[in-house]
Design a protein around this motif. Sequence first.
Motif, PDB file in Angstrom:
ATOM      1  N   ILE A 329      72.509 126.733  32.724  1.00 33.77           N
ATOM      2  CA  ILE A 329      71.801 126.889  33.994  1.00 33.77           C
ATOM      3  C   ILE A 329      72.631 126.342  35.148  1.00 33.77           C
ATOM      4  O   ILE A 329      72.818 126.994  36.175  1.00 33.77           O
ATOM      5  N   THR A 330      73.144 125.116  34.984  1.00 34.31           N
ATOM      6  CA  THR A 330      73.998 124.510  36.012  1.00 34.31           C
ATOM      7  C   THR A 330      74.854 123.427  35.359  1.00 34.31           C
ATOM      8  O   THR A 330      74.465 122.866  34.333  1.00 34.31           O
ATOM      9  N   TYR A 347      60.323 127.401  30.142  1.00 38.98           N
ATOM     10  CA  TYR A 347      60.749 126.207  30.890  1.00 38.98           C
ATOM     11  C   TYR A 347      61.280 125.101  29.971  1.00 38.98           C
ATOM     12  O   TYR A 347      61.431 123.960  30.392  1.00 38.98           O
ATOM     13  N   THR A 503      67.548 136.312  30.972  1.00 41.69           N
ATOM     14  CA  THR A 503      66.472 136.397  31.970  1.00 41.69           C
ATOM     15  C   THR A 503      65.831 135.034  32.195  1.00 41.69           C
ATOM     16  O   THR A 503      65.580 134.627  33.340  1.00 41.69           O
ATOM     17  N   SER A 506      68.198 132.885  34.262  1.00 35.74           N
ATOM     18  CA  SER A 506      68.248 133.322  35.656  1.00 35.74           C
ATOM     19  C   SER A 506      67.003 132.878  36.418  1.00 35.74           C
ATOM     20  O   SER A 506      67.089 132.376  37.546  1.00 35.74           O
ATOM     21  N   ASP A 507      65.837 133.024  35.798  1.00 40.54           N
ATOM     22  CA  ASP A 507      64.575 132.626  36.457  1.00 40.54           C
ATOM     23  C   ASP A 507      64.530 131.118  36.688  1.00 40.54           C
ATOM     24  O   ASP A 507      64.106 130.658  37.749  1.00 40.54           O
ATOM     25  N   ARG A 509      67.093 129.057  36.930  1.00 40.00           N
ATOM     26  CA  ARG A 509      68.114 128.692  37.909  1.00 40.00           C
ATOM     27  C   ARG A 509      67.616 128.914  39.333  1.00 40.00           C
ATOM     28  O   ARG A 509      67.847 128.090  40.220  1.00 40.00           O
ATOM     29  N   LYS A 510      66.900 130.013  39.543  1.00 43.42           N
ATOM     30  CA  LYS A 510      66.369 130.314  40.887  1.00 43.42           C
ATOM     31  C   LYS A 510      65.338 129.276  41.303  1.00 43.42           C
ATOM     32  O   LYS A 510      65.336 128.785  42.432  1.00 43.42           O
ATOM     33  N   GLY A 511      64.425 128.921  40.394  1.00 43.16           N
ATOM     34  CA  GLY A 511      63.405 127.944  40.733  1.00 43.16           C
ATOM     35  C   GLY A 511      63.962 126.544  40.927  1.00 43.16           C
ATOM     36  O   GLY A 511      63.477 125.771  41.751  1.00 43.16           O
ATOM     37  N   ALA A 513      67.015 125.809  41.946  1.00 46.49           N
ATOM     38  CA  ALA A 513      68.072 125.773  42.971  1.00 46.49           C
ATOM     39  C   ALA A 513      67.834 124.756  44.095  1.00 46.49           C
ATOM     40  O   ALA A 513      68.761 124.036  44.492  1.00 46.49           O
ATOM     41  N   ASP A 516      68.947 121.358  42.772  1.00 43.95           N
ATOM     42  CA  ASP A 516      70.204 121.291  42.041  1.00 43.95           C
ATOM     43  C   ASP A 516      71.263 120.580  42.878  1.00 43.95           C
ATOM     44  O   ASP A 516      71.799 121.144  43.833  1.00 43.95           O
TER      45      ASP A 516
END
Length: 519
Positions: A329-330, A347, A503, A506-507, A509-511, A513, A516
């Motif tokens: 994810i990061t 999650y 998927t 990606s989901d 990572r967006k939430g 962000a 982060d």
Amino acid sequence: MDAGTKILVVGDVRGRFKQLFQRVETVNKKAGPFEILCCVGDFFGDDKQNEELIAYKNGFKHITVPTYILGPNQKEHEKHFEDLADGEICTNLTYLGKRGVYTLTSGVKIAYLSGVESAGSADSAKSNHEFTKSDIFAVRNSCLVSKNCSTEYRGVDVLLTSQWPYGMQENANETASKLISFLCREIKPRYHFCAINGTYFECPPFRMPKDETTQFELCTRFISLADVGNSEKAKYIYALSLKPVDKSRLLDLVQKTTNEIPCPYAGLDLCGTVDKNDTSETRQYFYDMEKKKSKGQRGYGKKRRMQELNQEKCWFCLSSPDVEKHLIITIGERFYLALAKGPINRYHVMILSTKHLPCAAQLTTEDWEELDKFKNSLRKFFKTIGQVVCFTERHYKSFHLQINVLGFEEGYAWKIKHSFEDKAEEFNLQFETLPALDSPKMLPEIGPYFLAELPDDSTLITRQMNHFPLHFARDVFCSENLLNCDEKVNWKECLLEKDEETTYVSDFRKGFAPFDFTV
């Protein structure tokens, strides 16, 4: 005592392994089974004597009772304790560590302190066979933190030291330790065993005075054991049966006997040895602390690492060709965040070290600071979706540091601790409750453990890892009280297709962000 935990304690072994383990096997058949054998004093002898241990290391001979030993008491024995992965010397023979509290499956608590008192600085030992004031406070605080929060402090069941306490016998005071006397007075053990004086001595019971930790006058029995196989045939092995102090009747603990003597530590002048108002020590509630090395020793200034797996074969090392990069994810400087393999839900993520480290107890201060940033960022993220978060780490049959992260609806926060306690009872496990983790020094210095950091900022930890259930955390999370999805206890039953994993990543990572800190 009926239904008590049976324990054996022996004095200085000094390389007489064959004689010891044959004697223990006989005693175990006659009066056992014993749950544990504890060795105080010098375990190793000269190099020739130590050759007797080779047969046990090679598996030609077997140790029948799980045996735990204290560390070295002299510099020339330090070499025997170097590079012990998880403290294991061979099957059923384990080094406990420098200091700490070991809890048996029955709940019996054994506090231990290796070595002899340092003759130098009060704060830094010259060698690994010495202990200091810091070690004393570490053991003392571990005992106080691990007490049952619903009752007044009742002491610990057993204290193991090699050196004698000061004040027990006048003719032994020159080689005795005032720091150990202070520790006894503070933690109030029911039994205190030691050795290295070469004599068997059993003192009449005495009671520790009341203090700020308890209003009970608790009884202590002091026993020094002779050398294994000594020519005088003095007693070197001691058997006892104990019901855990936290499960004992209060009447049994406070009822006085006719042969008691005054407490030998009550009137001791410890000024200059221990200052109870030294807040830099007394306010630290450590489960255990790192082993310190002195200048000139190999590894000075660095934490001792446990044996490492080949990074090229580790699934989680970023440098490994086997790492599944699509799950990441990061990435930070020292840690990275990734989707869990076989996640319980979308999650379910993990915090992993970028380089090969076995557990959080081995982290440096700089490592810990970044790990803390990840945890705090995740707490903030989960809060935005109405959830609290739980972090778990299993340092057992796992060679790379893995911290599982899972969120729960805020209304379930109070259920999480109860669910861990219920599952622990089911598996006959005993957990200690610690404050919020703020340093790797709060974790066991050596050996396996499992911990859970709860939403209420408390931490549950156990070192009872013999046959520990590998799916324990998932068992708790998937239980009816929490996520109610027993079919997901085994991660292999939850494997996703690669496009599904991508998927999920990606989901998340967006939430994540906005929180982060690595970008």
